[in-house]
Design a protein around this motif. Structure first.
Motif, short mmCIF file in Angstrom:
data_model
loop_
_atom_site.label_atom_id
_atom_site.label_comp_id
_atom_site.label_asym_id
_atom_site.label_seq_id
_atom_site.Cartn_x
_atom_site.Cartn_y
_atom_site.Cartn_z
N LEU A 45 11.57 -40.28 -4.96
CA LEU A 45 10.41 -39.55 -5.46
C LEU A 45 9.70 -38.80 -4.33
O LEU A 45 10.10 -37.70 -4.00
CB LEU A 45 9.45 -40.48 -6.21
N ASP A 46 8.67 -39.39 -3.73
CA ASP A 46 7.88 -38.68 -2.71
C ASP A 46 8.05 -39.27 -1.32
O ASP A 46 7.25 -39.01 -0.43
CB ASP A 46 6.40 -38.65 -3.10
N LYS A 47 9.08 -40.09 -1.12
CA LYS A 47 9.30 -40.72 0.18
C LYS A 47 10.80 -40.82 0.45
O LYS A 47 11.62 -40.61 -0.43
CB LYS A 47 8.65 -42.10 0.22
N ILE A 48 11.13 -41.15 1.70
CA ILE A 48 12.52 -41.27 2.12
C ILE A 48 12.73 -42.67 2.66
O ILE A 48 12.08 -43.08 3.63
CB ILE A 48 12.86 -40.24 3.23
N GLU A 49 13.62 -43.41 2.03
CA GLU A 49 13.95 -44.74 2.54
C GLU A 49 15.04 -44.59 3.60
O GLU A 49 15.98 -43.82 3.43
CB GLU A 49 14.44 -45.65 1.41
N VAL A 50 14.90 -45.34 4.69
CA VAL A 50 15.86 -45.31 5.79
C VAL A 50 16.52 -46.69 5.84
O VAL A 50 15.87 -47.69 6.14
CB VAL A 50 15.16 -45.03 7.14
N TRP A 51 17.80 -46.72 5.52
CA TRP A 51 18.56 -47.97 5.42
C TRP A 51 19.71 -47.99 6.41
O TRP A 51 20.36 -46.97 6.64
CB TRP A 51 19.17 -48.11 4.03
N ASN A 52 20.00 -49.17 6.93
CA ASN A 52 21.28 -49.40 7.59
C ASN A 52 22.31 -49.17 6.48
O ASN A 52 22.15 -49.67 5.36
CB ASN A 52 21.32 -50.84 8.11
N LYS A 53 23.36 -48.42 6.77
CA LYS A 53 24.31 -48.02 5.72
C LYS A 53 24.92 -49.21 4.98
O LYS A 53 25.00 -49.22 3.76
CB LYS A 53 25.41 -47.15 6.31
N SER A 54 25.33 -50.25 5.69
CA SER A 54 25.96 -51.39 5.02
C SER A 54 24.95 -52.13 4.14
O SER A 54 25.30 -52.59 3.04
CB SER A 54 26.61 -52.33 6.03
N ALA A 55 23.70 -52.25 4.59
CA ALA A 55 22.67 -52.90 3.78
C ALA A 55 22.40 -52.10 2.51
O ALA A 55 22.24 -52.66 1.42
CB ALA A 55 21.39 -53.07 4.58
N TYR A 56 22.38 -50.78 2.63
CA TYR A 56 22.14 -49.91 1.47
C TYR A 56 23.27 -50.05 0.46
O TYR A 56 23.04 -50.21 -0.74
CB TYR A 56 21.98 -48.46 1.91
N GLU A 57 24.49 -50.00 0.95
CA GLU A 57 25.64 -50.10 0.04
C GLU A 57 25.68 -51.44 -0.67
O GLU A 57 26.07 -51.52 -1.83
CB GLU A 57 26.93 -49.84 0.81
N SER A 58 25.25 -52.50 0.00
CA SER A 58 25.28 -53.82 -0.64
C SER A 58 24.26 -53.94 -1.78
O SER A 58 24.39 -54.80 -2.65
CB SER A 58 25.06 -54.93 0.39
N LEU A 59 23.25 -53.06 -1.80
CA LEU A 59 22.30 -53.05 -2.91
C LEU A 59 22.98 -52.75 -4.24
O LEU A 59 22.49 -53.16 -5.30
CB LEU A 59 21.22 -51.99 -2.70
N PHE A 60 24.08 -52.05 -4.18
CA PHE A 60 24.72 -51.56 -5.40
C PHE A 60 25.99 -52.33 -5.74
O PHE A 60 26.83 -51.86 -6.50
CB PHE A 60 25.01 -50.06 -5.26
N ASP A 61 26.10 -53.54 -5.20
CA ASP A 61 27.26 -54.39 -5.49
C ASP A 61 27.19 -55.03 -6.87
O ASP A 61 28.17 -55.59 -7.34
CB ASP A 61 27.42 -55.49 -4.43
N GLU A 62 26.04 -54.96 -7.52
CA GLU A 62 25.88 -55.58 -8.83
C GLU A 62 26.70 -54.84 -9.89
O GLU A 62 27.02 -53.66 -9.75
CB GLU A 62 24.41 -55.55 -9.26
N ASP A 63 26.96 -55.55 -10.96
CA ASP A 63 27.65 -55.00 -12.11
C ASP A 63 26.81 -53.87 -12.72
O ASP A 63 25.60 -54.03 -12.89
CB ASP A 63 27.86 -56.15 -13.11
N PRO A 64 27.44 -52.73 -13.07
CA PRO A 64 26.68 -51.63 -13.68
C PRO A 64 25.92 -52.07 -14.94
O PRO A 64 24.90 -51.48 -15.30
CB PRO A 64 27.75 -50.60 -14.02
N LYS A 65 26.40 -53.12 -15.61
CA LYS A 65 25.72 -53.61 -16.80
C LYS A 65 24.32 -54.11 -16.43
O LYS A 65 23.38 -54.01 -17.21
CB LYS A 65 26.54 -54.73 -17.42
#
Length: 158
Positions: A117-137
């Motif tokens: 939205l109105d900000k930029i999150e700065v993530w370590n790449k591996s930590a960011y990718e692990s956020l999306f390991d959950e099932d799409p359901k």
């Protein structure tokens, strides 16, 4: 209102400098004059705010009752480490070492800049990718819970 869009893969250089991607820089047309503010996020990441957005956050915080301990604690935690960032002539910004250490980012780290939205999150790449390991359901259920309830309340006039 600032509306930022996109995800950008980046890498810090050996001195902890981040080259702001040109696609993101185009979305921040007055950044050279107005500046940016970086701070800790709620999870293990950093957040970069355009200066005007940060000022609005501070204005919002100033409405909290500072005689209440939980309000003081929130203000203290939210503003802890907040630092103004200046972009150099080549489009680089220096990330504060103390903030980098707090979230596990080191010089030469691979990062993801995720616009929210109105900000930029700065993530370590591996930590960011692990956020999306959950099932799409799980995302579908979250969407139903968060946005479905919002629409129900709006329809009822609440």
């Amino acid at each position: 209102m600032v509306q930022l869009l996109g995800e950008y893969d980046c890498k810090l250089d050996a001195k902890g400098r981040l080259m702001v991607p040109s696609g993101l820089k185009k979305q921040l047309p007055n950044v050279d004059q107005e500046g940016l503010v970086i701070n800790r996020g709620f999870e293990k990441h950093l957040v970069i705010y355009p200066k005007k957005v940060w000022e609005a956050k501070i204005e919002e915080l100033s409405t909290l009752n500072q005689y209440e301990e939980k309000h003081r604690n929130f203000i203290r935690l939210f503003t802890r480490g907040a630092t103004e960032l200046l972009m150099d002539a080549t489009g680089r910004i220096n990330l504060p070492k103390s903030l980098m250490e707090a979230v596990g980012i080191t010089n030469n780290s691979e990062l993801v800049l995720a616009c929210q939205l109105d900000k930029i999150e700065v993530w370590n790449k591996s930590a960011y990718e692990s956020l999306f390991d959950e099932d799409p359901k799980s995302f579908a259920l979250l969407a139903e819970e968060v946005m479905g309830e919002k629409n129900k309340k709006g329809a009822n006039g609440n």
